[in-house]
Design a protein around this motif. Structure first.
Motif, PDB file in Angstrom:
ATOM      1  N   LEU A  81      -2.501  -3.378  -0.761  1.00  0.00           N
ATOM      2  CA  LEU A  81      -1.733  -4.599  -0.526  1.00  0.00           C
ATOM      3  C   LEU A  81      -0.278  -4.403  -0.950  1.00  0.00           C
ATOM      4  O   LEU A  81       0.655  -4.767  -0.229  1.00  0.00           O
ATOM      5  CB  LEU A  81      -2.366  -5.764  -1.288  1.00  0.00           C
ATOM      6  N   GLY A  82      -0.072  -3.811  -2.111  1.00  0.00           N
ATOM      7  CA  GLY A  82       1.282  -3.548  -2.584  1.00  0.00           C
ATOM      8  C   GLY A  82       2.011  -2.524  -1.733  1.00  0.00           C
ATOM      9  O   GLY A  82       3.214  -2.635  -1.490  1.00  0.00           O
ATOM     10  N   LEU A  92       2.642  -4.437   1.919  1.00  0.00           N
ATOM     11  CA  LEU A  92       3.450  -5.657   1.960  1.00  0.00           C
ATOM     12  C   LEU A  92       4.585  -5.698   0.940  1.00  0.00           C
ATOM     13  O   LEU A  92       5.364  -6.650   0.927  1.00  0.00           O
ATOM     14  CB  LEU A  92       2.549  -6.879   1.749  1.00  0.00           C
ATOM     15  N   SER A 143       3.251  -8.948  -1.439  1.00  0.00           N
ATOM     16  CA  SER A 143       1.871  -8.820  -1.908  1.00  0.00           C
ATOM     17  C   SER A 143       1.598  -9.680  -3.137  1.00  0.00           C
ATOM     18  O   SER A 143       0.443  -9.978  -3.441  1.00  0.00           O
ATOM     19  CB  SER A 143       1.553  -7.363  -2.229  1.00  0.00           C
ATOM     20  N   GLY A 174      -0.515 -12.664  -2.247  1.00  0.00           N
ATOM     21  CA  GLY A 174      -1.947 -12.358  -2.139  1.00  0.00           C
ATOM     22  C   GLY A 174      -2.602 -12.187  -3.494  1.00  0.00           C
ATOM     23  O   GLY A 174      -3.715 -12.667  -3.723  1.00  0.00           O
TER      24      GLY A 174
END
Length: 138
Positions: free
Chosen positions: A102-103, A106, A110, A113
């Motif tokens: 995720l990091g 995005l 992120s 999230g």
């Protein structure tokens, strides 16, 4: 063109990682939960049965312990808990891997999230505490 090829390579890499993780998870879960759990269950059942044969009837009547209840309730519950606990390493690594991916994909976005995940976990803990307090009252 270069951006599309990098995106395709990233998607292919993530797909390959998910496939390998699934295969390894199925194999290790089978090994840990089914084979080792069944061995533990059969070993402890035999041990309890052997011990119950050596205990006198008088001692059994005083303690009100029944071999069948120990084997039928406690050991089966422990076995079922063991089967779920075998998934704990996979859950932890999937969470860490998910946060890293995720990091990576995005970047700063992120954090939204991760905030949503933290809020859901917080609500889950609050709900679990509420349910536990209601169950204790019953």
């Amino acid at each position: 063109s270069e951006l599309n090829s990098r995106g395709a390579a990233l998607a292919a890499g993530i797909s390959l990682c998910i496939l390998v993780e699934g295969l390894l998870q199925a194999h290790v879960k089978q090994l840990l939960s089914i084979q080792l759990g069944s061995r533990f269950l059969s070993w402890t059942m035999a041990l309890i049965h052997k011990k119950s044969l050596r205990v006198s009837e008088e001692a059994l009547s005083k303690s009100e312990l029944v071999e069948n209840s120990i084997i039928g309730n406690d050991l089966v519950r422990i076995y079922e808990d063991w089967r779920w606990m075998c998934l704990l390493p996979f859950i932890i690594t999937a969470l860490i891997g998910g946060v890293i991916i995720l990091g990576f994909t995005l970047k700063l976005s992120s954090l939204v999230g991760i905030g949503v995940m933290a809020a859901i976990v917080g609500m889950n803990f609050t709900l679990a505490r509420t349910i536990k307090s209601v169950e204790v009252k019953d």
